[in-house]
Design an enzyme around this catalytic site. Structure first.
Site, mmCIF file in Angstrom:
data_model
loop_
_atom_site.group_PDB
_atom_site.id
_atom_site.type_symbol
_atom_site.label_atom_id
_atom_site.label_comp_id
_atom_site.label_asym_id
_atom_site.label_seq_id
_atom_site.Cartn_x
_atom_site.Cartn_y
_atom_site.Cartn_z
ATOM 1 N N LYS A 151 -1.161 -9.260 3.090
ATOM 2 C CA LYS A 151 -0.396 -8.776 4.246
ATOM 3 C C LYS A 151 -1.247 -7.737 4.960
ATOM 4 O O LYS A 151 -1.896 -6.921 4.300
ATOM 5 C CB LYS A 151 0.939 -8.166 3.806
ATOM 6 N N GLU B 127 9.210 -4.122 10.650
ATOM 7 C CA GLU B 127 9.612 -2.822 10.078
ATOM 8 C C GLU B 127 10.048 -1.862 11.184
ATOM 9 O O GLU B 127 9.371 -1.716 12.219
ATOM 10 C CB GLU B 127 8.441 -2.204 9.289
ATOM 11 N N GLU C 239 -1.361 -5.169 8.754
ATOM 12 C CA GLU C 239 -0.575 -4.596 9.846
ATOM 13 C C GLU C 239 -1.234 -4.861 11.197
ATOM 14 O O GLU C 239 -2.462 -4.788 11.314
ATOM 15 C CB GLU C 239 -0.434 -3.084 9.634
ATOM 16 N N ASP D 116 -1.081 -6.073 -0.184
ATOM 17 C CA ASP D 116 -1.388 -5.438 1.096
ATOM 18 C C ASP D 116 -2.882 -5.210 1.234
ATOM 19 O O ASP D 116 -3.548 -4.812 0.265
ATOM 20 C CB ASP D 116 -0.707 -4.055 1.163
ATOM 21 N N ASP E 121 0.834 -1.204 0.000
ATOM 22 C CA ASP E 121 0.000 0.000 0.000
ATOM 23 C C ASP E 121 0.872 1.258 0.000
ATOM 24 O O ASP E 121 0.353 2.380 -0.045
ATOM 25 C CB ASP E 121 -1.033 -0.009 1.132
ATOM 26 N N SER E 122 2.211 1.071 -0.027
ATOM 27 C CA SER E 122 3.123 2.179 -0.347
ATOM 28 C C SER E 122 2.773 2.741 -1.720
ATOM 29 O O SER E 122 3.188 3.851 -2.073
ATOM 30 C CB SER E 122 4.576 1.706 -0.317
HETATM 31 O O1 KIV Z 1 3.513 -1.006 1.579
HETATM 32 C C1 KIV Z 1 4.648 -1.496 1.516
HETATM 33 O O2 KIV Z 1 5.375 -1.338 0.529
HETATM 34 C C2 KIV Z 1 5.112 -2.291 2.642
HETATM 35 C C3 KIV Z 1 6.548 -2.694 2.694
HETATM 36 C C4 KIV Z 1 7.429 -1.531 2.801
HETATM 37 C C5 KIV Z 1 6.807 -3.696 3.738
HETATM 38 O O3 KIV Z 1 4.347 -2.599 3.505
#
Ligand code: KIV
Length: 266
Positions: free
Chosen positions: A115, A184, A117, A86, A47-48
Site C-alpha cells: 500500500k 482516510e 499513499e 505499507d 506504517d502506523s
Molecule cells: O498505517 C496504517 O495503519 C494505515 C491504516 C490506518 C490505513 O495506513
C-alpha cells in the site's frame, strides 16, 4: 485440511456481492495469528507501526528495514488472510525503480500486496509497481506521510476544490492499476460517491459506512493506545486496563513474595 487463502480476486468479488471487507493492522506473528483465526479478510502491516509500536510521533521515521522485519513477523502468523504491507516514507517517492525494488522486498518478506499513499501524483509509481506484477493498494484523503503538507492530521475533501481533487485522485489510482484504495479522513458522502464511481473496492477509515470495507489500527480498536483518540476510532475493547491490572498484580506479588509459589517452583 488445506487453508483457502484470500486473494485479490476474492476482494474484488466481495465488492460486487456487497460483502463488507474487514481489514485490521497487525505488526507481529502473535496478533496476525489471532486476527487470522477470527476470520478477518485482510491484515495490514501499517506504517502506523511507527506510532503504536516504535514510539515515534509520526509515520515519517519508519524505514524499509522496520517494515521488512514486521512484515516477516506478521507473515509467520497469518494463514488465510490477505497480507498487505505499507511502503514507508521515501521508499517509493524517489522514483519507479526504487519503488519496484522496495515493493519487491516487502513481497519477499511475505506480503501479497503493498500500500502506498498518494493520488494522481502517485499514479506513475502505482503503474510501475503493478507492471512488475506486484498488487498495489492506493491510499488517498488524509495521508499521514503528508502531515506537514496538510498542516496536521485534517479531514480532507471538505471544500469543492478538494472534493474534485479527491474524485480525480481516486480515478487516477484505479486507472494506474491499483486493486483497491484506502479512503482516510474524508466526508462520508464523498467516500460513498467515490465508492460508487470505482470498480475496485474502497476501504474506509474515518470515511463513513458507504465504503466497501473498513480498516482500523489494532491498538485503537482494542483500547490499548491512549495518546490520541481520533473521532473515527471506535474502541471495541478496553484492553489497557486489564493489562495494567495484571502487570500491577504481578508486581505486587513479586514484591510481597507471594510469587512464585510452590506450584510455580521446581
Ligand atoms: O498505517 C496504517 O495503519 C494505515 C491504516 C490506518 C490505513 O495506513
Amino acid at each position: 485440511m488445506a487453508v483457502r487463502k484470500t486473494n485479490i480476486l476474492d476482494l474484488g468479488r466481495m465488492k460486487v456481492e456487497g460483502a463488507k471487507i474487514v481489514m485490521i493492522t497487525a505488526y507481529d506473528a502473535l496478533f496476525a495469528r489471532i486476527f487470522d483465526d477470527v476470520g478477518v479478510d485482510v491484515i495490514l502491516v501499517g506504517d502506523s507501526l511507527g506510532q503504536v509500536v516504535l514510539g515515534h510521533s509520526s509515520t515519517l521515521n519508519v524505514t524499509m528495514e522496520d517494515m521488512v522485519r514486521h512484515t516477516e513477523a506478521a507473515a509467520q502468523g497469518r494463514k488465510r488472510a490477505f497480507l498487505i504491507a505499507d511502503m514507508p516514507f521515501l521508499s517509493y517517492q524517489t522514483g519507479p525503480s526504487d519503488a519496484i525494488r522496495n515493493a519487491g522486498r516487502l513481497l519477499q518478506a511475505g506480503a501479497e500486496a503493498v500500500k502506498l499513499e498518494g493520488g494522481r501524483n502517485a499514479a506513475e509509481t502505482i503503474r510501475a509497481i503493478s507492471s512488475a506484477d506486484i498488487p498495489v493498494m492506493g491510499h488517498i484523503g488524509l495521508t499521514p506521510q503528508s502531515v506537514h503538507r496538510m498542516g496536521g492530521y485534517r479531514v480532507q475533501g471538505k471544500t469543492d476544490p478538494q472534493r474534485e481533487r479527491l474524485l480525480d485522485d481516486a480515478a487516477a489510482v484505479q486507472e494506474a492499476g491499483a486493486f483497491s484504495v484506502v479512503l482516510e479522513g474524508i466526508p462520508a458522502a464523498l467516500a460513498e460517491e467515490i465508492t460508487r464511481a470505482l470498480s475496485i473496492p474502497t476501504i474506509g477509515i474515518g470515511a463513513g459506512v458507504g465504503c466497501d470495507g473498513q480498516v482500523l489500527v489494532m491498538h485503537d480498536l482494542l483500547g490499548l493506545f491512549d495518546e490520541f483518540r481520533p473521532k473515527f476510532v471506535k474502541r471495541f475493547g478496553e484492553l489497557r486496563k486489564p493489562v495494567e491490572d495484571a502487570v500491577g498484580a504481578y508486581a505486587a506479588a513479586v514484591r510481597d513474595g507471594s510469587f512464585p509459589g510452590k506450584e510455580h517452583s521446581f
